[in-house]
Design a protein around this motif. Structure first.
Motif, PDB file in Angstrom:
ATOM      1  N   THR A 277       0.769  -1.095   0.052  1.00 63.43           N
ATOM      2  CA  THR A 277      -0.098   0.109   0.119  1.00 63.43           C
ATOM      3  C   THR A 277       0.872   1.131  -0.022  1.00 63.43           C
ATOM      4  OG1 THR A 277      -0.042  -0.071   2.440  1.00 63.43           O
ATOM      5  CG2 THR A 277      -2.070  -1.131   1.289  1.00 63.43           C
ATOM      6  N   HIS A 278       0.165   2.298  -0.701  1.00 65.75           N
ATOM      7  CA  HIS A 278       0.904   3.622  -0.685  1.00 65.75           C
ATOM      8  C   HIS A 278       1.375   4.066   0.891  1.00 65.75           C
ATOM      9  CE1 HIS A 278      -0.358   5.767  -4.567  1.00 65.75           C
ATOM     10  NE2 HIS A 278       0.909   5.520  -4.512  1.00 65.75           N
ATOM     11  N   SER A 279       0.441   3.988   1.630  1.00 69.29           N
ATOM     12  CA  SER A 279       0.366   4.664   3.063  1.00 69.29           C
ATOM     13  C   SER A 279       1.489   3.997   3.963  1.00 69.29           C
ATOM     14  CB  SER A 279      -0.897   4.756   3.618  1.00 69.29           C
ATOM     15  OG  SER A 279      -1.345   3.554   3.836  1.00 69.29           O
ATOM     16  N   ALA A 280       1.902   2.665   3.538  1.00 66.68           N
ATOM     17  CA  ALA A 280       2.835   2.113   4.544  1.00 66.68           C
ATOM     18  C   ALA A 280       4.140   2.118   4.013  1.00 66.68           C
ATOM     19  CB  ALA A 280       2.250   0.505   4.431  1.00 66.68           C
ATOM     20  N   VAL A 281       4.359   2.974   2.947  1.00 62.28           N
ATOM     21  CA  VAL A 281       5.925   3.081   2.330  1.00 62.28           C
ATOM     22  C   VAL A 281       6.284   4.407   2.332  1.00 62.28           C
ATOM     23  CG1 VAL A 281       7.199   2.151   0.615  1.00 62.28           C
ATOM     24  CG2 VAL A 281       5.070   0.848   1.040  1.00 62.28           C
ATOM     25  N   PRO A 282       6.801   5.003   3.392  1.00 68.39           N
ATOM     26  CA  PRO A 282       7.300   6.453   3.572  1.00 68.39           C
ATOM     27  C   PRO A 282       8.181   6.741   2.573  1.00 68.39           C
ATOM     28  CG  PRO A 282       7.126   5.416   5.782  1.00 68.39           C
ATOM     29  CD  PRO A 282       6.801   4.307   4.701  1.00 68.39           C
ATOM     30  N   ALA A 283       8.989   6.246   2.466  1.00 69.52           N
ATOM     31  CA  ALA A 283      10.259   6.408   1.394  1.00 69.52           C
ATOM     32  C   ALA A 283       9.713   6.501   0.004  1.00 69.52           C
ATOM     33  CB  ALA A 283      11.381   5.542   1.441  1.00 69.52           C
ATOM     34  N   LEU A 284       8.865   5.681  -0.382  1.00 68.79           N
ATOM     35  CA  LEU A 284       8.190   5.869  -1.525  1.00 68.79           C
ATOM     36  C   LEU A 284       7.584   7.240  -1.937  1.00 68.79           C
ATOM     37  CD1 LEU A 284       5.593   3.637  -3.470  1.00 68.79           C
ATOM     38  CD2 LEU A 284       5.302   6.054  -3.526  1.00 68.79           C
ATOM     39  N   ASN A 285       6.921   7.591  -0.870  1.00 67.32           N
ATOM     40  CA  ASN A 285       6.091   9.099  -1.013  1.00 67.32           C
ATOM     41  C   ASN A 285       7.136  10.307  -0.745  1.00 67.32           C
ATOM     42  OD1 ASN A 285       3.249   8.190  -0.951  1.00 67.32           O
ATOM     43  ND2 ASN A 285       4.018   7.057   0.904  1.00 67.32           N
ATOM     44  N   GLN A 286       8.618   9.966   0.174  1.00 65.79           N
ATOM     45  CA  GLN A 286       9.308  11.143  -0.033  1.00 65.79           C
ATOM     46  C   GLN A 286       9.848  11.388  -1.165  1.00 65.79           C
ATOM     47  OE1 GLN A 286      11.526  10.542   3.580  1.00 65.79           O
ATOM     48  NE2 GLN A 286      13.343  12.238   2.815  1.00 65.79           N
ATOM     49  N   LEU A 287       9.851  10.376  -2.203  1.00 63.00           N
ATOM     50  CA  LEU A 287      10.467  10.902  -3.612  1.00 63.00           C
ATOM     51  C   LEU A 287       9.831  11.586  -4.224  1.00 63.00           C
ATOM     52  CD1 LEU A 287      11.196   6.920  -4.782  1.00 63.00           C
ATOM     53  CD2 LEU A 287      13.239   8.856  -4.127  1.00 63.00           C
ATOM     54  N   LEU A 288       8.379  11.924  -3.808  1.00 63.94           N
ATOM     55  CA  LEU A 288       7.600  13.038  -4.679  1.00 63.94           C
ATOM     56  C   LEU A 288       8.292  14.194  -4.536  1.00 63.94           C
ATOM     57  CD1 LEU A 288       4.670  13.280  -5.767  1.00 63.94           C
ATOM     58  CD2 LEU A 288       4.017  13.802  -3.766  1.00 63.94           C
ATOM     59  N   LEU A 289       9.131  14.507  -3.469  1.00 61.62           N
ATOM     60  CA  LEU A 289       9.809  15.988  -3.464  1.00 61.62           C
ATOM     61  C   LEU A 289      10.643  16.013  -4.438  1.00 61.62           C
ATOM     62  CD1 LEU A 289       9.920  16.307   0.531  1.00 61.62           C
ATOM     63  CD2 LEU A 289       8.181  17.184  -1.092  1.00 61.62           C
ATOM     64  N   PRO A 290      11.832  15.304  -4.500  1.00 63.02           N
ATOM     65  CA  PRO A 290      12.721  15.593  -5.480  1.00 63.02           C
ATOM     66  C   PRO A 290      12.034  15.526  -6.916  1.00 63.02           C
ATOM     67  CG  PRO A 290      13.250  13.530  -4.795  1.00 63.02           C
ATOM     68  CD  PRO A 290      12.176  14.207  -3.627  1.00 63.02           C
ATOM     69  N   PHE A 291      11.116  14.698  -7.008  1.00 65.54           N
ATOM     70  CA  PHE A 291      10.506  14.520  -8.382  1.00 65.54           C
ATOM     71  C   PHE A 291       9.772  15.713  -8.837  1.00 65.54           C
ATOM     72  CE2 PHE A 291      10.231   9.417  -8.518  1.00 65.54           C
ATOM     73  CZ  PHE A 291      11.512   9.567  -8.528  1.00 65.54           C
ATOM     74  N   LEU A 292       9.048  16.403  -7.809  1.00 66.14           N
ATOM     75  CA  LEU A 292       8.481  17.673  -8.068  1.00 66.14           C
ATOM     76  C   LEU A 292       9.237  18.715  -8.504  1.00 66.14           C
ATOM     77  CD1 LEU A 292       5.743  17.933  -5.153  1.00 66.14           C
ATOM     78  CD2 LEU A 292       5.133  17.854  -7.722  1.00 66.14           C
ATOM     79  N   SER A 293      10.695  18.337  -8.150  1.00 70.03           N
ATOM     80  CA  SER A 293      11.607  19.826  -8.627  1.00 70.03           C
ATOM     81  C   SER A 293      11.761  19.659  -9.964  1.00 70.03           C
ATOM     82  CB  SER A 293      12.925  19.588  -7.961  1.00 70.03           C
ATOM     83  OG  SER A 293      13.539  18.604  -8.418  1.00 70.03           O
ATOM     84  N   LEU A 294      11.388  18.571 -10.791  1.00 75.74           N
ATOM     85  CA  LEU A 294      12.001  18.427 -12.094  1.00 75.74           C
ATOM     86  C   LEU A 294      10.574  18.398 -13.051  1.00 75.74           C
ATOM     87  CD1 LEU A 294      13.354  14.567 -11.528  1.00 75.74           C
ATOM     88  CD2 LEU A 294      14.740  16.900 -11.890  1.00 75.74           C
ATOM     89  N   VAL A 295       9.444  19.217 -12.637  1.00 79.25           N
ATOM     90  CA  VAL A 295       8.116  19.398 -13.362  1.00 79.25           C
ATOM     91  C   VAL A 295       7.831  20.595 -13.203  1.00 79.25           C
ATOM     92  CG1 VAL A 295       7.718  16.850 -13.572  1.00 79.25           C
ATOM     93  CG2 VAL A 295       6.515  18.468 -11.728  1.00 79.25           C
ATOM     94  N   THR A 296       7.151  21.331 -14.143  1.00 77.83           N
ATOM     95  CA  THR A 296       6.737  22.612 -13.972  1.00 77.83           C
ATOM     96  C   THR A 296       4.777  22.567 -13.698  1.00 77.83           C
ATOM     97  OG1 THR A 296       6.057  22.873 -16.440  1.00 77.83           O
ATOM     98  CG2 THR A 296       8.449  23.475 -15.442  1.00 77.83           C
ATOM     99  N   GLN A 297       4.610  23.649 -13.153  1.00 78.24           N
ATOM    100  CA  GLN A 297       3.024  23.645 -12.905  1.00 78.24           C
ATOM    101  C   GLN A 297       2.269  23.557 -14.542  1.00 78.24           C
ATOM    102  OE1 GLN A 297       1.583  26.734 -10.634  1.00 78.24           O
ATOM    103  NE2 GLN A 297      -0.513  26.650 -11.195  1.00 78.24           N
ATOM    104  N   PRO A 298       2.765  24.421 -15.438  1.00 77.76           N
ATOM    105  CA  PRO A 298       1.965  24.302 -16.591  1.00 77.76           C
ATOM    106  C   PRO A 298       2.178  22.717 -17.091  1.00 77.76           C
ATOM    107  CG  PRO A 298       3.365  26.130 -16.744  1.00 77.76           C
ATOM    108  CD  PRO A 298       3.638  25.447 -15.469  1.00 77.76           C
ATOM    109  N   GLU A 299       3.259  21.868 -17.069  1.00 74.42           N
ATOM    110  CA  GLU A 299       3.254  20.444 -17.615  1.00 74.42           C
ATOM    111  C   GLU A 299       2.166  19.768 -16.760  1.00 74.42           C
ATOM    112  OE1 GLU A 299       7.579  19.488 -18.833  1.00 74.42           O
ATOM    113  OE2 GLU A 299       7.506  20.096 -16.721  1.00 74.42           O
ATOM    114  N   LEU A 300       2.132  20.152 -15.528  1.00 75.62           N
ATOM    115  CA  LEU A 300       0.958  19.199 -14.771  1.00 75.62           C
ATOM    116  C   LEU A 300      -0.164  19.517 -15.278  1.00 75.62           C
ATOM    117  CD1 LEU A 300       2.779  19.233 -11.131  1.00 75.62           C
ATOM    118  CD2 LEU A 300       2.642  17.335 -12.844  1.00 75.62           C
TER     119      LEU A 300
END
Length: 361
Positions: free
Chosen positions: A114-137
């Motif tokens: 499950t998503h919620s039981a794997v904290p390190a998976l969700n922490q990857l969201l932070l560096p990954f967000l640095s790689l995209v722009t708001q218009p792209e999303l």
């Protein structure tokens, strides 16, 4: 993965490229299945129906049985992307696990987590967000279609970053292959972009995250019994958890037309074609051959044949499901074991990401 419902527009050239890569993946699976790691999953919104089974579950079991390393995510965090009331998530997860194991997903060969039981998976969201722009999303067509399907005018932050979260789902375990329909291709392309940009920006162009490929599904679309999209909330579905009598009753009420001669015409007679398709998938004969056998005996005959074929096909699945329902503790033990393995993988990935980014102190 199996989340969005609508079909956003995909360019012809992009789709053709995805088809070519998908064909290459199938060849690789045929030659060396153990070298392939597949990531797929579902949002836990309750028990599953035959649309899920014929559309995705049966293919997952096929790939698992072929020797592909299979990871299945129960995307519980994604339940809250477009819902104001989340309901009984634990109960929905239990129903999902029951269906998974009943159809043949084997926790000895498949990691279910499950998503919620794997904290390190969700922490990857932070560096990954640095790689995209708001218009792209905001341009992502699947996000826009999901927003429309949810009937919302304003996009929440979690919905906006939904493609990036899916990228974390895939890349944390270095998933190489994601079985999807055409509607999910924008998410896979976004994941490929994130993997490429991470390597370029943070790893001096060296490959750490490989760009995953879509494994395009050739499964036929199963309509609801009213001719619309199959959905439990619409009351037009056949659930894997139903009894044989309940199934027969649902099939008897299925929408058809007034022409007694049965023909397979998906465009002109979609409801009749749907019943023929379901019967075909159960007995292994073409829908055209089934239609030719029935001829002018009408929709009533087709419904009886469909119900009998479906009940016979689902009987062993339903027997396993009944046994699993008696042991809910076992289901969550399976999930805990999968979560433990997913955490080990995610912790390794996050540790390496921090090293690459120079964030180990």
């Amino acid at each position: 993965m199996n989340h969005p419902e609508n079909q956003p527009e995909i360019s012809h050239s992009s789709y053709r490229t995805a088809q070519e890569r998908s064909a290459a993946v199938e060849r690789r699976i045929a030659e060396d299945p153990a070298s392939v790691r597949m990531l797929t999953g579902d949002r836990p919104t309750g028990a599953l129906h035959i649309g899920h089974y014929f559309g995705t579950l049966r293919n997952r079991v096929r790939l698992q049985e072929s020797g592909v390393e299979t990871w299945v995510i129960v995307a519980d965090y994604q339940v809250i992307t477009d819902r104001d009331v989340i309901g009984d998530i634990r109960g929905s997860v239990r129903e999902l696990l029951t269906d998974y194991l009943a159809v043949g997903i084997d926790p000895e060969r498949t990691t279910i987590f499950t998503h919620s039981a794997v904290p390190a998976l969700n922490q990857l969201l932070l560096p990954f967000l640095s790689l995209v722009t708001q218009p792209e999303l905001e341009r992502n067509p699947t996000v826009k279609s999901e927003l429309a399907a949810a009937g919302k005018s304003a996009m929440g932050g979690l919905m906006l970053t939904y493609p990036v979260h899916q990228a974390a789902d895939i890349l944390f375990c270095h998933g190489q292959v994601v079985p999807v329909g055409k509607d999910q291709l924008p998410h896979i392309e976004q994941t490929r972009v994130i993997a490429r940009r991470f390597n370029e920006r943070y790893n001096h162009g060296e490959v750490y995250f490989r760009e995953p490929d879509a494994l395009l599904s050739e499964a036929p679309t199963i309509l609801g019994l009213d001719g619309d999209k199959m959905s439990k909330s619409r009351g037009n579905s056949v659930m894997l958890s139903m009894t044989a009598d309940e199934t027969a009753k649902r099939i008897r009420k299925a929408k058809t037309d007034s022409d007694r001669v049965i023909t397979f015409d998906p465009e002109g007679r979609p409801e009749i074609a749907n019943l023929l398709t379901i019967t075909s998938l159960c007995i292994g004969r073409s829908p055209e051959a089934i239609a030719e056998e029935i001829e002018d005996r009408g929709a009533g005959t087709l419904k009886v044949m469909c119900a009998e074929a479906l009940n016979e096909h689902l009987a062993p699945i339903r027997a396993r499901r009944a046994e699993l329902e008696k042991a809910p503790d076992h289901l969550f033990e399976v999930l805990r074991a999968g979560n433990a393995r997913a955490n080990e993988e995610a912790d390794r990935t996050l540790a390496r990401v921090r090293e690459i980014m120079g964030m180990v102190y």
